[in-house]
Design a protein around this motif. Structure first.
Motif, PDB file in Angstrom:
ATOM      1  N   VAL A  35       2.419   5.353   7.967  1.00 14.57           N
ATOM      2  CA  VAL A  35       2.305   4.440   9.105  1.00 14.57           C
ATOM      3  C   VAL A  35       1.095   4.813   9.965  1.00 14.57           C
ATOM      4  CG1 VAL A  35       3.407   3.743  11.268  1.00 14.57           C
ATOM      5  CG2 VAL A  35       4.739   3.816   9.151  1.00 14.57           C
ATOM      6  N   ALA A  36       0.890   6.113  10.163  1.00 12.46           N
ATOM      7  CA  ALA A  36      -0.241   6.553  10.975  1.00 12.46           C
ATOM      8  C   ALA A  36      -1.569   6.124  10.347  1.00 12.46           C
ATOM      9  CB  ALA A  36      -0.206   8.067  11.149  1.00 12.46           C
ATOM     10  N   HIS A  37      -1.679   6.163   9.021  1.00 13.01           N
ATOM     11  CA  HIS A  37      -2.907   5.710   8.362  1.00 13.01           C
ATOM     12  C   HIS A  37      -3.174   4.239   8.669  1.00 13.01           C
ATOM     13  CE1 HIS A  37      -3.404   9.450   6.394  1.00 13.01           C
ATOM     14  NE2 HIS A  37      -2.547   9.279   5.403  1.00 13.01           N
ATOM     15  N   VAL A  38      -2.127   3.414   8.619  1.00  8.61           N
ATOM     16  CA  VAL A  38      -2.282   1.992   8.929  1.00  8.61           C
ATOM     17  C   VAL A  38      -2.734   1.813  10.370  1.00  8.61           C
ATOM     18  CG1 VAL A  38      -1.094  -0.225   9.147  1.00  8.61           C
ATOM     19  CG2 VAL A  38      -0.545   1.285   7.229  1.00  8.61           C
ATOM     20  N   ARG A  39      -2.036   2.477  11.290  1.00  6.15           N
ATOM     21  CA  ARG A  39      -2.325   2.313  12.713  1.00  6.15           C
ATOM     22  C   ARG A  39      -3.731   2.807  13.064  1.00  6.15           C
ATOM     23  NH1 ARG A  39       1.380  -1.396  13.870  1.00  6.15           N
ATOM     24  NH2 ARG A  39       3.526  -0.633  13.993  1.00  6.15           N
ATOM     25  N   ALA A  63       0.818  -1.204   0.000  1.00  4.73           N
ATOM     26  CA  ALA A  63       0.000   0.000   0.000  1.00  4.73           C
ATOM     27  C   ALA A  63       0.853   1.256   0.000  1.00  4.73           C
ATOM     28  CB  ALA A  63      -0.915   0.002   1.231  1.00  4.73           C
ATOM     29  N   GLY A  64       0.421   2.251  -0.798  1.00  6.54           N
ATOM     30  CA  GLY A  64       1.115   3.527  -0.821  1.00  6.54           C
ATOM     31  C   GLY A  64       0.201   4.721  -0.631  1.00  6.54           C
ATOM     32  N   SER A  65      -1.054   4.624  -1.075  1.00  6.11           N
ATOM     33  CA  SER A  65      -2.006   5.727  -0.942  1.00  6.11           C
ATOM     34  C   SER A  65      -2.730   5.630   0.394  1.00  6.11           C
ATOM     35  CB  SER A  65      -3.021   5.689  -2.079  1.00  6.11           C
ATOM     36  OG  SER A  65      -3.876   4.554  -1.930  1.00  6.11           O
ATOM     37  N   ARG A  66      -3.378   6.738   0.782  1.00  9.57           N
ATOM     38  CA  ARG A  66      -4.102   6.751   2.056  1.00  9.57           C
ATOM     39  C   ARG A  66      -5.161   5.653   2.098  1.00  9.57           C
ATOM     40  NH1 ARG A  66      -8.790   8.804   4.311  1.00  9.57           N
ATOM     41  NH2 ARG A  66      -8.597   9.570   6.468  1.00  9.57           N
ATOM     42  N   ARG A  67      -5.950   5.528   1.045  1.00  9.46           N
ATOM     43  CA  ARG A  67      -7.011   4.519   1.053  1.00  9.46           C
ATOM     44  C   ARG A  67      -6.444   3.114   1.156  1.00  9.46           C
ATOM     45  NH1 ARG A  67     -11.594   3.206  -3.619  1.00  9.46           N
ATOM     46  NH2 ARG A  67     -12.713   1.633  -2.367  1.00  9.46           N
TER      47      ARG A  67
END
Length: 336
Positions: free
Chosen positions: A224-228, A180-184
Motif C-alpha cells: 500500500v505504501a508503494h502505491v501511496r 499489481a503485486g511487485s514494487r514496480r
C-alpha cells in the motif's frame, strides 16, 4: 506517506463479484441481475483463454456488454485484462464502446500478464517481466490519453501512436484498475490507476506466489505504501485500494481459519497467521464487517471483490457495509 496517512481517504465501501462460474450468456446475465439485487457495485470478468487455473471463460468485453444491458446500475469491469492480448488503441476503442453502451458503467482493469502456459499455448512471446511491465506502462499512457478524450501521439519503446482519437467518446473516462503485486507494478498503479488491485506478486516462472509472507500485514502495508508514495510523487491522491478475498464463514473463528490454512497448504500451525492476514476474512458476517472496517482504517482498502461462488453468502456483509464510511457497521437491510 504511510498507509495510515491516507487510509481510505474517506471513501465508502463498495463490493464486486468476479464471474467465475458463468459459462453461458444466460448464466452470466442472471448472475449480473442477482448481483445488482444484492447490492454489489460491480460484476467483473477475468481474461484467459485456457481452462486452468480458473475454468473456461467467456470473452470479457463482449460478455460484459450483455451484462450491462441486462442491468440498470451495476458497473461492469475486467479483473484484469492481460495487456499483451490487445494493442492499446484496439482496447481503447472497445473500452469506449462498452462504456458508451453501458451508460458510463465500465471500469477497465488491466495488468502486465503473468500466466506463462497461456502465452506459450497461444504462441505469444512471454517476455521477461521488466519488458512486459514496461509495455504495460506505455499502454496505460496511451489508454489514459485516448479514453480521456484527447488526441494521442506517443512514441515509446513498444508503441508508436500518431494523431489518434477514439470514437465513440466514452460517457466517462472509464476508471482504470491496475492489478499489481511487485514494487514496480504497485508504483505504476500509484502513478496511473484510479484503482490499485493489490495482489501477491507474479513470479518470473509465470505463476503467482503462494508464499504466506506475501499475505502478511507488514507486506500488505508495504505494498500500500508503494502505491501511496508513487501517487503522491505524481501529484495524485485518492487512489482506491482493492483486493480479491475469499471469505470463510462459521461461528468459530479459529476453526474457520484452520480450514483456510489447511486448504492453502500452510498447515494448521498457520492458523494464527491466517487470522492476521488482510486478505482473509473468517467468522460470521458481522465479524467480517467489523474486520473490514478496522482494516480499512489501517490499510485503506474500500473495494473488495469475491467470487460468484461466495456472492450469496457474502451478501449480508455487503448489506452491513456498502456505501458506509469506516467504523460504521449497520444491521443489514432486509431484501425482498
Amino acid at each position: 506517506m504511510s498507509a495510515e496517512d491516507d487510509a481510505g481517504n474517506g471513501r465508502p465501501f463498495r463490493f464486486g463479484v468476479v464471474g467465475e462460474s458463468a459459462r453461458t450468456m444466460e448464466q452470466l446475465t442472471a448472475l449480473a441481475v442477482r448481483a445488482e439485487e444484492l447490492g454489489y457495485s460491480t460484476l467483473t470478468l477475468r481474461d484467459h483463454f485456457v481452462t486452468e487455473p480458473f475454468g473456461d471463460q467467456l470473452a470479457p468485453m463482449i460478455a460484459l456488454t450483455a451484462a450491462a444491458l441486462a442491468t440498470r446500475t451495476l458497473r461492469v469491469g475486467t479483473l484484469v485484462l492481460a495487456n499483451d492480448h490487445r494493442h492499446p488503441v484496439v482496447l481503447a476503442k472497445e473500452a469506449a464502446t462498452l462504456d458508451h453502451v453501458s451508460g458510463g458503467r465500465f471500469e477497465l482493469g488491466i495488468g502486465a500478464g503473468w500466466l506463462r502456459e497461456e502465452y506459450g499455448r497461444a504462441g505469444i512471446p512471454f517476455d521477461a517481466p521488466g519488458v512486459r511491465v514496461g509495455r504495460l506502462e506505455e499502454s496505460l499512457r496511451v489508454l489514459k490519453n485516448l479514453l480521456g478524450g484527447g488526441t494521442a501521439t506517443f512514441t515509446g519503446e513498444h508503441y508508436q501512436v500518431r494523431d489518434l482519437t477514439v470514437f465513440p467518446r466514452p460517457a466517462q473516462a472509464p476508471p482504470l484498475l491496475v492489478g499489481a503485486g511487485s514494487r514496480r507494478m504497485l508504483r505504476i498503479a500509484g502513478r496511473h490507476a484510479d484503482i490499485a488491485g493489490v495482489l501477491p506478486r507474479a513470479l518470473p516462472d509465470g505463476t503467482i506466489s503462494a508464499e504466506i509472507s506475501e499475505r502478511m500485514p507488514d507486506t500488505i502495508a508495504r505494498k500500500v505504501a508503494h502505491v501511496r508514495e508513487a501517487a503522491h510523487e505524481a501529484g495524485r491522491d485518492g487512489v482506491e485500494l482493492s483486493m480479491l478475498v475469499s471469505p470463510t464463514f462459521g461461528p468459530d473463528l479459529r476453526a474457520a481459519a484452520a480450514r483456510v490454512a489447511v486448504l492453502r497448504g500452510w498447515g494448521t500451525s498457520s492458523t494464527d497467521l491466517v487470522l492476521e492476514m488482510p486478505s482473509q476474512f473468517v467468522g460470521p458476517p458481522e465479524h467480517i464487517a467489523e474486520q473490514m472496517a478496522a482494516r480499512r482504517d489501517r490499510y485503506g482498502f474500500t473495494y473488495y471483490l469475491v467470487s460468484d461462488r461466495d456472492m450469496e453468502a457474502f451478501a449480508p456483509v455487503v448489506g452491513l457495509l456498502a456505501g458506509r464510511p469506516a467504523g460504521r457497521v449497520s444491521r443489514p437491510v432486509p431484501r425482498s
